[in-house]
Design a protein around this motif. Structure first.
Motif, mmCIF file in Angstrom:
data_model
loop_
_atom_site.group_PDB
_atom_site.id
_atom_site.type_symbol
_atom_site.label_atom_id
_atom_site.label_comp_id
_atom_site.label_asym_id
_atom_site.label_seq_id
_atom_site.Cartn_x
_atom_site.Cartn_y
_atom_site.Cartn_z
ATOM 1 N N LEU A 1 0.881 -1.167 0.000
ATOM 2 C CA LEU A 1 0.000 0.000 0.000
ATOM 3 C C LEU A 1 0.916 1.213 0.000
ATOM 4 N N SER A 2 0.973 1.913 -1.133
ATOM 5 C CA SER A 2 1.877 3.058 -1.234
ATOM 6 C C SER A 2 1.350 4.210 -0.389
ATOM 7 N N ALA A 3 2.217 5.154 -0.103
ATOM 8 C CA ALA A 3 1.812 6.335 0.663
ATOM 9 C C ALA A 3 0.785 7.156 -0.110
ATOM 10 N N SER A 4 0.719 6.974 -1.434
ATOM 11 C CA SER A 4 -0.290 7.683 -2.230
ATOM 12 C C SER A 4 -1.628 6.949 -2.242
ATOM 13 N N GLY A 5 -1.674 5.737 -1.642
ATOM 14 C CA GLY A 5 -2.937 5.019 -1.496
ATOM 15 C C GLY A 5 -3.197 3.949 -2.539
ATOM 16 N N SER A 6 -2.249 3.681 -3.442
ATOM 17 C CA SER A 6 -2.463 2.630 -4.436
ATOM 18 C C SER A 6 -1.920 1.297 -3.910
ATOM 19 N N ARG A 7 -2.536 0.198 -4.344
ATOM 20 C CA ARG A 7 -2.133 -1.135 -3.886
ATOM 21 C C ARG A 7 -1.473 -1.910 -5.020
ATOM 22 N N SER B 1 -6.979 2.912 2.138
ATOM 23 C CA SER B 1 -6.431 4.236 2.423
ATOM 24 C C SER B 1 -5.063 4.138 3.076
ATOM 25 N N ALA B 2 -4.170 4.993 2.616
ATOM 26 C CA ALA B 2 -2.914 5.196 3.331
ATOM 27 C C ALA B 2 -3.276 5.966 4.592
ATOM 28 N N ALA B 3 -2.461 5.826 5.622
ATOM 29 C CA ALA B 3 -2.693 6.626 6.830
ATOM 30 C C ALA B 3 -2.403 8.085 6.484
ATOM 31 N N VAL C 1 2.715 -6.458 9.185
ATOM 32 C CA VAL C 1 2.822 -5.214 8.412
ATOM 33 C C VAL C 1 4.207 -4.635 8.697
ATOM 34 N N ASN C 2 4.924 -4.246 7.626
ATOM 35 C CA ASN C 2 6.257 -3.659 7.788
ATOM 36 C C ASN C 2 6.591 -2.778 6.579
ATOM 37 N N CYS C 3 7.822 -2.356 6.481
ATOM 38 C CA CYS C 3 8.333 -1.548 5.353
ATOM 39 C C CYS C 3 7.499 -0.278 5.137
ATOM 40 N N PHE C 4 7.392 0.543 6.166
ATOM 41 C CA PHE C 4 6.605 1.767 6.108
ATOM 42 C C PHE C 4 7.283 2.812 5.218
ATOM 43 N N THR C 5 6.477 3.555 4.465
ATOM 44 C CA THR C 5 6.950 4.648 3.612
ATOM 45 C C THR C 5 6.061 5.860 3.827
ATOM 46 N N SER C 6 6.549 7.035 3.439
ATOM 47 C CA SER C 6 5.722 8.235 3.607
ATOM 48 C C SER C 6 5.934 9.231 2.483
ATOM 49 N N ILE C 7 4.960 10.100 2.324
ATOM 50 C CA ILE C 7 5.044 11.286 1.455
ATOM 51 C C ILE C 7 4.699 12.471 2.338
ATOM 52 N N GLN D 1 1.250 20.700 7.172
ATOM 53 C CA GLN D 1 1.500 19.837 6.021
ATOM 54 C C GLN D 1 0.873 18.484 6.299
ATOM 55 N N THR D 2 0.352 17.860 5.247
ATOM 56 C CA THR D 2 -0.225 16.529 5.360
ATOM 57 C C THR D 2 0.849 15.494 5.046
ATOM 58 N N VAL D 3 0.933 14.461 5.878
ATOM 59 C CA VAL D 3 1.867 13.351 5.674
ATOM 60 C C VAL D 3 1.025 12.098 5.440
ATOM 61 N N PHE D 4 1.365 11.371 4.376
ATOM 62 C CA PHE D 4 0.689 10.123 4.036
ATOM 63 C C PHE D 4 1.653 8.972 4.286
ATOM 64 N N VAL D 5 1.146 7.867 4.871
ATOM 65 C CA VAL D 5 2.006 6.726 5.214
ATOM 66 C C VAL D 5 1.403 5.445 4.658
ATOM 67 N N GLY D 6 2.243 4.671 3.975
ATOM 68 C CA GLY D 6 1.869 3.359 3.463
ATOM 69 C C GLY D 6 2.771 2.297 4.067
ATOM 70 N N ALA D 7 2.518 1.027 3.737
ATOM 71 C CA ALA D 7 3.318 -0.080 4.275
ATOM 72 C C ALA D 7 3.066 -1.330 3.439
ATOM 73 N N THR D 8 3.702 -2.416 3.827
ATOM 74 C CA THR D 8 3.531 -3.703 3.148
ATOM 75 C C THR D 8 2.849 -4.686 4.089
ATOM 76 N N LEU D 9 1.803 -5.339 3.579
ATOM 77 C CA LEU D 9 1.079 -6.378 4.304
ATOM 78 C C LEU D 9 1.579 -7.730 3.811
ATOM 79 N N ASN D 10 2.020 -8.577 4.735
ATOM 80 C CA ASN D 10 2.528 -9.914 4.403
ATOM 81 C C ASN D 10 1.448 -10.940 4.699
#
Length: 160
Positions: free
Chosen positions: A51-57, A73-75, A110-116, A128-137
């Motif tokens: 799940l990218s920080a931009s919200g795409s899977r 949704s990304a956080a 869930v791991n490998c968190f990323t942000s924008i 500023q808005t921060v978006f956070v995504g991660a990887t679901l195993n």
């Protein structure tokens, strides 16, 4: 041959320097707006959902993303602080466990968190808005159900 030795007289004059420090008058803060949600997935065998920080899977392995996505949704967080200042973002570096709400015995990691923005943000207008995504195993024989994490995850921001 005579050598000439020039004598240079140095005068030492004291110079006074100034000491300064600035403490922001506005403390930095972060507020959660939206929880992270990987949506509906189907697993024919193990794999991951990025799940990218931009919200795409993006699925990999035996993961299928059905046309009914559910809520995805990304956080999303709002960072507030002193306008014009930069700040650093610290994301989780550990694994988080999602537990199936029916039995509580089935889990996913869930791991490998990323942000924008990725590592540093700028409070141009004070927010500023921060978006956070991660990887679901997802496991090879993942039990169907609704998976949640009761403790959540922590994102930290500090002025640079």
């Amino acid at each position: 041959m005579k050598e000439k030795i020039a004598l240079l007289l140095l005068f030492f004059l004291p110079f006074t320097g100034s000491l300064m420090a600035q403490v922001p008058t506005v403390p930095i803060s972060i507020t959660k707006n939206t929880d992270m949600n990987f949506g509906t997935i189907a697993a024919s065998s193990g794999g991951t959902v990025l799940l990218s920080a931009s919200g795409s899977r993006t699925p990999s392995g035996g993961i299928i993303l059905p046309s009914f996505t559910g809520t995805v949704s990304a956080a999303q967080f709002t960072v507030t602080g002193m306008p014009g200042n930069t700040y650093g973002i610290t994301l989780p570096t550990t694994n988080f466990i999602l537990s199936e709400s029916g039995t509580g015995h089935a889990t996913m990691v869930v791991n490998c968190f990323t942000s924008i923005p990725s590592a540093t943000g700028v409070l141009t207008t004070g927010t500023q808005t921060v978006f956070v995504g991660a990887t679901l195993n997802v496991g090879a024989s993942q039990i169907a159900g609704s998976y949640t994490n009761a403790i959540g995850f922590e994102v930290t921001v500090n002025y640079n």
